[in-house]
Write a protein that holds these residues in place. Structure first.
Motif, PDB file in Angstrom:
ATOM      1  N   GLY A 137      65.861  10.658 -35.356  1.00  0.00           N
ATOM      2  CA  GLY A 137      66.272  10.666 -33.960  1.00  0.00           C
ATOM      3  C   GLY A 137      67.232   9.530 -33.699  1.00  0.00           C
ATOM      4  N   VAL A 138      68.225   9.769 -32.830  1.00  0.00           N
ATOM      5  CA  VAL A 138      69.204   8.716 -32.560  1.00  0.00           C
ATOM      6  C   VAL A 138      68.754   7.772 -31.455  1.00  0.00           C
ATOM      7  CG1 VAL A 138      71.175  10.037 -33.380  1.00  0.00           C
ATOM      8  CG2 VAL A 138      70.541  10.146 -30.971  1.00  0.00           C
ATOM      9  N   ASN A 139      67.600   8.062 -30.861  1.00  0.00           N
ATOM     10  CA  ASN A 139      66.994   7.072 -29.970  1.00  0.00           C
ATOM     11  C   ASN A 139      65.483   7.236 -29.995  1.00  0.00           C
ATOM     12  OD1 ASN A 139      66.296   9.146 -28.113  1.00  0.00           O
ATOM     13  ND2 ASN A 139      68.148   8.829 -26.927  1.00  0.00           N
ATOM     14  N   GLN A 140      64.788   6.283 -29.394  1.00  0.00           N
ATOM     15  CA  GLN A 140      63.336   6.271 -29.447  1.00  0.00           C
ATOM     16  C   GLN A 140      62.737   7.465 -28.701  1.00  0.00           C
ATOM     17  OE1 GLN A 140      61.754   3.774 -31.315  1.00  0.00           O
ATOM     18  NE2 GLN A 140      60.020   5.171 -31.111  1.00  0.00           N
ATOM     19  N   LYS A 141      63.394   7.907 -27.640  1.00  0.00           N
ATOM     20  CA  LYS A 141      62.883   9.055 -26.887  1.00  0.00           C
ATOM     21  C   LYS A 141      62.867  10.311 -27.742  1.00  0.00           C
ATOM     22  CE  LYS A 141      63.996   7.616 -22.172  1.00  0.00           C
ATOM     23  NZ  LYS A 141      64.772   7.913 -20.933  1.00  0.00           N
ATOM     24  N   LEU A 142      63.912  10.521 -28.530  1.00  0.00           N
ATOM     25  CA  LEU A 142      63.962  11.690 -29.398  1.00  0.00           C
ATOM     26  C   LEU A 142      62.923  11.609 -30.500  1.00  0.00           C
ATOM     27  CD1 LEU A 142      67.825  12.268 -29.711  1.00  0.00           C
ATOM     28  CD2 LEU A 142      66.182  13.607 -28.387  1.00  0.00           C
ATOM     29  N   LYS A 143      62.697  10.428 -31.030  1.00  0.00           N
ATOM     30  CA  LYS A 143      61.652  10.246 -32.037  1.00  0.00           C
ATOM     31  C   LYS A 143      60.283  10.581 -31.442  1.00  0.00           C
ATOM     32  CE  LYS A 143      59.462   6.719 -34.991  1.00  0.00           C
ATOM     33  NZ  LYS A 143      58.114   6.817 -34.427  1.00  0.00           N
ATOM     34  N   ASN A 144      59.989  10.016 -30.279  1.00  0.00           N
ATOM     35  CA  ASN A 144      58.701  10.272 -29.634  1.00  0.00           C
ATOM     36  C   ASN A 144      58.530  11.745 -29.286  1.00  0.00           C
ATOM     37  OD1 ASN A 144      58.262   7.521 -29.797  1.00  0.00           O
ATOM     38  ND2 ASN A 144      58.779   7.121 -27.668  1.00  0.00           N
ATOM     39  N   TRP A 145      59.610  12.373 -28.847  1.00  0.00           N
ATOM     40  CA  TRP A 145      59.570  13.788 -28.485  1.00  0.00           C
ATOM     41  C   TRP A 145      59.230  14.653 -29.698  1.00  0.00           C
ATOM     42  CZ3 TRP A 145      62.958  17.914 -29.809  1.00  0.00           C
ATOM     43  CH2 TRP A 145      62.822  19.062 -29.026  1.00  0.00           C
ATOM     44  N   ALA A 146      59.895  14.396 -30.828  1.00  0.00           N
ATOM     45  CA  ALA A 146      59.637  15.175 -32.041  1.00  0.00           C
ATOM     46  C   ALA A 146      58.205  14.994 -32.511  1.00  0.00           C
ATOM     47  CB  ALA A 146      60.613  14.769 -33.141  1.00  0.00           C
ATOM     48  N   GLU A 147      57.692  13.779 -32.401  1.00  0.00           N
ATOM     49  CA  GLU A 147      56.303  13.522 -32.809  1.00  0.00           C
ATOM     50  C   GLU A 147      55.318  14.205 -31.863  1.00  0.00           C
ATOM     51  OE1 GLU A 147      56.736   9.182 -35.023  1.00  0.00           O
ATOM     52  OE2 GLU A 147      56.467   9.247 -32.839  1.00  0.00           O
ATOM     53  N   THR A 148      55.593  14.120 -30.570  1.00  0.00           N
ATOM     54  CA  THR A 148      54.706  14.737 -29.574  1.00  0.00           C
ATOM     55  C   THR A 148      54.663  16.249 -29.738  1.00  0.00           C
ATOM     56  OG1 THR A 148      55.156  12.976 -27.990  1.00  0.00           O
ATOM     57  CG2 THR A 148      54.267  15.025 -27.099  1.00  0.00           C
ATOM     58  N   LYS A 149      55.789  16.854 -30.052  1.00  0.00           N
ATOM     59  CA  LYS A 149      55.852  18.302 -30.243  1.00  0.00           C
ATOM     60  C   LYS A 149      55.260  18.740 -31.579  1.00  0.00           C
ATOM     61  CE  LYS A 149      57.984  19.385 -26.385  1.00  0.00           C
ATOM     62  NZ  LYS A 149      57.327  20.218 -25.355  1.00  0.00           N
ATOM     63  N   GLY A 150      54.969  17.780 -32.448  1.00  0.00           N
ATOM     64  CA  GLY A 150      54.387  18.104 -33.741  1.00  0.00           C
ATOM     65  C   GLY A 150      55.358  18.737 -34.722  1.00  0.00           C
ATOM     66  N   PHE A 151      56.653  18.441 -34.574  1.00  0.00           N
ATOM     67  CA  PHE A 151      57.651  19.041 -35.452  1.00  0.00           C
ATOM     68  C   PHE A 151      57.584  18.505 -36.880  1.00  0.00           C
ATOM     69  CE2 PHE A 151      60.445  19.768 -31.499  1.00  0.00           C
ATOM     70  CZ  PHE A 151      59.902  21.031 -31.312  1.00  0.00           C
ATOM     71  N   SER A 152      57.127  17.272 -37.045  1.00  0.00           N
ATOM     72  CA  SER A 152      57.067  16.661 -38.367  1.00  0.00           C
ATOM     73  C   SER A 152      56.159  15.442 -38.333  1.00  0.00           C
ATOM     74  CB  SER A 152      58.474  16.247 -38.823  1.00  0.00           C
ATOM     75  OG  SER A 152      58.435  15.562 -40.060  1.00  0.00           O
ATOM     76  N   ASN A 153      55.556  15.155 -39.480  1.00  0.00           N
ATOM     77  CA  ASN A 153      54.790  13.913 -39.627  1.00  0.00           C
ATOM     78  C   ASN A 153      55.670  12.779 -40.126  1.00  0.00           C
ATOM     79  OD1 ASN A 153      52.298  15.090 -38.867  1.00  0.00           O
ATOM     80  ND2 ASN A 153      52.066  15.950 -40.930  1.00  0.00           N
ATOM     81  N   ASN A 154      56.941  13.083 -40.334  1.00  0.00           N
ATOM     82  CA  ASN A 154      57.857  12.107 -40.928  1.00  0.00           C
ATOM     83  C   ASN A 154      59.095  11.985 -40.047  1.00  0.00           C
ATOM     84  OD1 ASN A 154      59.182  10.380 -42.700  1.00  0.00           O
ATOM     85  ND2 ASN A 154      59.901  12.050 -43.999  1.00  0.00           N
ATOM     86  N   VAL A 155      58.963  11.250 -38.954  1.00  0.00           N
ATOM     87  CA  VAL A 155      60.058  11.079 -37.999  1.00  0.00           C
ATOM     88  C   VAL A 155      60.426   9.605 -37.926  1.00  0.00           C
ATOM     89  CG1 VAL A 155      60.871  11.540 -35.655  1.00  0.00           C
ATOM     90  CG2 VAL A 155      59.085  12.985 -36.656  1.00  0.00           C
ATOM     91  N   ILE A 156      61.714   9.334 -37.931  1.00  0.00           N
ATOM     92  CA  ILE A 156      62.183   7.948 -37.868  1.00  0.00           C
ATOM     93  C   ILE A 156      63.313   7.839 -36.852  1.00  0.00           C
ATOM     94  CG2 ILE A 156      63.882   8.273 -39.727  1.00  0.00           C
ATOM     95  CD1 ILE A 156      63.307   5.414 -40.655  1.00  0.00           C
ATOM     96  N   TYR A 157      63.377   6.708 -36.207  1.00  0.00           N
ATOM     97  CA  TYR A 157      64.520   6.394 -35.353  1.00  0.00           C
ATOM     98  C   TYR A 157      65.472   5.521 -36.149  1.00  0.00           C
ATOM     99  CZ  TYR A 157      67.112   3.404 -32.036  1.00  0.00           C
ATOM    100  OH  TYR A 157      68.088   2.671 -31.392  1.00  0.00           O
ATOM    101  N   LEU A 158      66.675   5.997 -36.356  1.00  0.00           N
ATOM    102  CA  LEU A 158      67.720   5.211 -37.006  1.00  0.00           C
ATOM    103  C   LEU A 158      68.895   5.072 -36.042  1.00  0.00           C
ATOM    104  CD1 LEU A 158      67.855   6.585 -40.682  1.00  0.00           C
ATOM    105  CD2 LEU A 158      66.943   4.393 -39.897  1.00  0.00           C
ATOM    106  N   GLU A 159      69.309   3.857 -35.840  1.00  0.00           N
ATOM    107  CA  GLU A 159      70.409   3.593 -34.929  1.00  0.00           C
ATOM    108  C   GLU A 159      71.704   4.191 -35.463  1.00  0.00           C
ATOM    109  OE1 GLU A 159      68.645   1.328 -36.556  1.00  0.00           O
ATOM    110  OE2 GLU A 159      67.697  -0.082 -35.160  1.00  0.00           O
ATOM    111  N   ASN A 160      72.559   4.650 -34.564  1.00  0.00           N
ATOM    112  CA  ASN A 160      73.939   4.910 -34.961  1.00  0.00           C
ATOM    113  C   ASN A 160      74.552   3.600 -35.440  1.00  0.00           C
ATOM    114  OD1 ASN A 160      73.820   7.612 -34.334  1.00  0.00           O
ATOM    115  ND2 ASN A 160      74.737   7.370 -32.304  1.00  0.00           N
TER     116      ASN A 160
END
Length: 358
Positions: A137-160
């Motif tokens: 995810g390109v920001n923390q909100k997108l990382k949290n969203w993907a985790e909350t939706k259960g899309f993956s157990n392996n989600v990371i936020y990496l800055e542009n």
């Protein structure tokens, strides 16, 4: 490690530029680094380094079996281990994995409307993302969203991240007076909230008519763009607000500017803001997305609410104080170099890949 970046176009957008940045940054760090453009080439084609492999699919439709097979053959020929799919290219990556199950897939989520995630469609993602090894995810909100939706157990936020400045042909010349130019690097899209920029421009024209605004970014020539242009004319801003469209010589454009702004209503982590920092520009930006991770209000720029009067007040402080502009620009440059550099992000990226994608 053998990795390709997958991106639908090479237009001058944030996701496209990051796909090119990753491919170029990896070309001296791994065994094979390439970028595959699926649908349409564009100005970023010239920013792909000679050491970076490049392939254009010329995909014609969503389900283009010829393009799917061509990508599968390319992957096999170069023994690609990881497809790093950016934005909407995830579907094509998924189709190729069906033909080559050993492939590892990574999805890079650049979704710009991260302030409005509740309205984002999820059905295609729910069907396809289980086949992916990880999500960026390109920001923390997108990382949290993907985790909350259960899309993956392996989600990371990496800055542009920004890349070392390359030599580029300097062709763009900005209108207006040197030392009194305000630049906005943003495609003409609804989330970039140019209506706020125009409201601020009216206030600036009334108080400081010698200052000008310079809008650099893709012009889609759609209803949004047409309404913006009509508004500029209706408010007699033709000599205050200038629209340039896409420009490939961004560093040259920023060299001619005095202040950088973003009036967005939603953002991920805007590459434009990092480029302002690389250029040492003082900035005023709205408090959305990860802007607050870059700008410390009153220290290296101004972070403001989406209100034309408040935005104008902060902008005015920079317009009237050359020392503050210089100080903020220098501090923002330090911030970007320390936290959003190629070396900083790529080292974390490779460590993440090696740990979770085997």
């Amino acid at each position: 490690m053998r990795i390709i970046q997958l991106i639908d176009t090479l237009a001058a957008g944030g996701a496209e530029r990051m796909a090119v940045n990753y491919a170029n940054a990896l070309n001296t760090r791994i065994d094979f680094s390439g970028i595959v453009c699926t649908r349409q080439e564009g100005p970023l084609r010239e920013h792909i380094e000679s050491k970076t492999a490049y392939f254009f699919l010329n995909k014609k439709r969503t389900l283009d079996f010829k393009a799917i097979w061509a990508l599968r053959q390319y992957v096999a020929k170069h023994n690609i281990e990881v497809i790093h799919a950016h934005s909407t290219s995830f579907f094509l990556a998924f189709m190729v994995k069906l033909l080559r199950p050993s492939l590892q897939l990574i999805w890079h989520d650049h979704y710009g409307d991260s302030e409005f995630l509740q309205a984002r469609p999820t059905l295609p993602l729910r069907c396809i993302l289980p086949f992916f090894s990880g999500i960026i995810g390109v920001n923390q909100k997108l990382k949290n969203w993907a985790e909350t939706k259960g899309f993956s157990n392996n989600v990371i936020y990496l800055e542009n991240f920004t890349t070392p400045q390359k030599l580029e042909q300097s062709t763009s010349k900005l209108h207006g007076e040197l030392g009194k130019r305000i630049v906005s690097l943003a495609n003409l899209r609804l989330q970039k909230n140019h209506a706020l920029l125009v409201d601020v421009a009216v206030l600036v024209k009334n108080s400081h008519p010698d200052w000008t605004f310079h809008l650099v970014g893709k012009d889609f020539n759609d209803d949004y763009s047409n309404d913006l242009k009509k508004n500029i004319v209706a408010l007699n801003l033709e000599q205050t607000v200038f629209i340039y469209g896409t420009r490939s010589d961004v560093s040259n454009v920023l060299h001619q500017a005095t202040i950088g702004i973003l009036t967005s209503s939603s953002e991920g982590l805007p590459l434009a803001l990092l480029e302002y920092g690389t250029a040492g520009l003082a900035t005023v930006v709205t408090n959305v997305g990860e802007n607050g991770a870059v700008i410390k209000d009153g220290e290296n720029g101004y972070l403001v609410v989406q209100n034309s009067k408040r935005f104008y007040e902060k902008l005015l402080l920079l317009m009237q104080d050359e020392v503050k502009r210089s100080t903020f620009g220098a501090k923002l440059k330090e911030t970007v170099h320390a936290k959003f550099s190629e070396e900083h992000v790529i080292s974390r990226y490779l460590s993440w890949l090696k740990k979770h994608n085997k």
